[in-house]
Design a protein around this motif. Structure first.
Motif, short mmCIF file in Angstrom:
data_model
loop_
_atom_site.label_atom_id
_atom_site.label_comp_id
_atom_site.label_asym_id
_atom_site.label_seq_id
_atom_site.Cartn_x
_atom_site.Cartn_y
_atom_site.Cartn_z
N ASP A 1 44.78 43.01 28.26
CA ASP A 1 45.15 41.78 27.56
C ASP A 1 43.92 41.12 26.95
OD1 ASP A 1 46.31 39.49 26.58
OD2 ASP A 1 47.34 38.96 28.46
N LEU A 2 43.52 41.63 25.78
CA LEU A 2 42.33 41.11 25.10
C LEU A 2 42.48 39.65 24.72
CD1 LEU A 2 41.65 44.18 22.78
CD2 LEU A 2 40.36 43.53 24.83
N ALA A 3 43.67 39.26 24.30
CA ALA A 3 43.89 37.87 23.87
C ALA A 3 43.69 36.90 25.04
CB ALA A 3 45.29 37.72 23.27
N ASP B 1 44.59 40.47 13.80
CA ASP B 1 45.58 40.96 14.75
C ASP B 1 45.53 40.06 15.99
OD1 ASP B 1 47.08 42.28 16.68
OD2 ASP B 1 46.13 44.23 16.34
N PRO B 2 46.61 39.34 16.32
CA PRO B 2 46.59 38.44 17.48
C PRO B 2 46.28 39.16 18.80
CG PRO B 2 48.74 38.37 16.37
CD PRO B 2 47.88 39.35 15.64
N VAL C 1 32.21 36.81 18.35
CA VAL C 1 33.00 37.43 19.40
C VAL C 1 34.06 38.31 18.75
CG1 VAL C 1 34.48 37.03 21.41
CG2 VAL C 1 32.69 35.37 20.84
N LYS C 2 34.10 39.56 19.19
CA LYS C 2 35.06 40.53 18.66
C LYS C 2 35.68 41.27 19.83
CE LYS C 2 35.33 44.58 15.65
NZ LYS C 2 36.04 45.42 16.58
N THR C 3 36.96 41.52 19.77
CA THR C 3 37.65 42.25 20.83
C THR C 3 38.20 43.56 20.27
OG1 THR C 3 39.76 41.16 20.36
CG2 THR C 3 38.34 40.12 22.01
N GLY C 4 38.44 44.50 21.19
CA GLY C 4 39.14 45.72 20.82
C GLY C 4 38.30 46.88 20.37
#
Length: 174
Positions: free
Chosen positions: A78-80, A107-108, A124-127
């Motif tokens: 759950d990155l969000a 992308d949410p 900050v970057k996720t994924g």
């Protein structure tokens, strides 16, 4: 070409002690990185590691070097939720959203943002990222830390070899 070199040289002279100037910027960035590692810990994101690096930031006739840092943290599926937990900590520790990604279709499930505090910028970057068919770091969040006016003019392009030792792992405080 000679006029361009003259104008570039007039913009920002080589400091008397470029290493000391870079060390000061590195210390400021490292302090911010340690604050961010503490914020990640407070957000329940404890599997994090930080690293500082030295890069070339300009080329001849006006070479320069810069210091930057990065933190990678395992978030899970759950990155969000991990992103939201970090943002809550950022808000409480003086970081402000720059709204750099306002109007960008994000992308949410893989949120990103840019934040600032004093003269420090945090991306900050996720994924993770993909290369061809391979996905790398899909369960991670990456934090990039830079400082305003990061480039320190140096006498010549080979100067980076004199400051490469500033690159290091950044441990959390305590």
């Amino acid at each position: 070409m000679g006029l361009l070199a003259f104008l570039l040289a007039a913009c920002s002279p080589v400091p008397t002690n470029p290493r000391a100037a870079l060390e000061q910027k590195a210390a400021t960035i490292d302090e911010a990185a340690q604050d961010l590692l503490a914020a990640l810990d407070a957000a329940g994101l404890t599997d994090a590691s930080g690293h500082g690096a030295v890069d070339v930031c300009q080329s001849e006739p006006a070479p320069g070097v810069a210091y930057r840092a990065g933190i990678t943290v395992k978030v899970g599926d759950d990155l969000a939720a991990g992103f939201d937990a970090l943002v809550s900590q950022l808000d409480s520790t003086g970081w402000r959203d720059t709204n750099a990604y306002r109007g960008v279709d994000i992308d949410p499930a893989k949120p990103m943002g840019r934040y600032s505090r004093d003269d420090i910028t945090l991306d900050v970057k996720t994924g993770g990222f993909s290369m061809g068919e391979e996905q790398y770091g899909a369960d991670e969040m990456d934090l990039g830390i830079t400082i305003e006016d990061d480039c320190v003019r140096v006498p010549d392009g080979s100067y980076i070899s004199e400051v490469e030792d500033l690159a290091k792992d950044i441990p959390p405080l305590g």
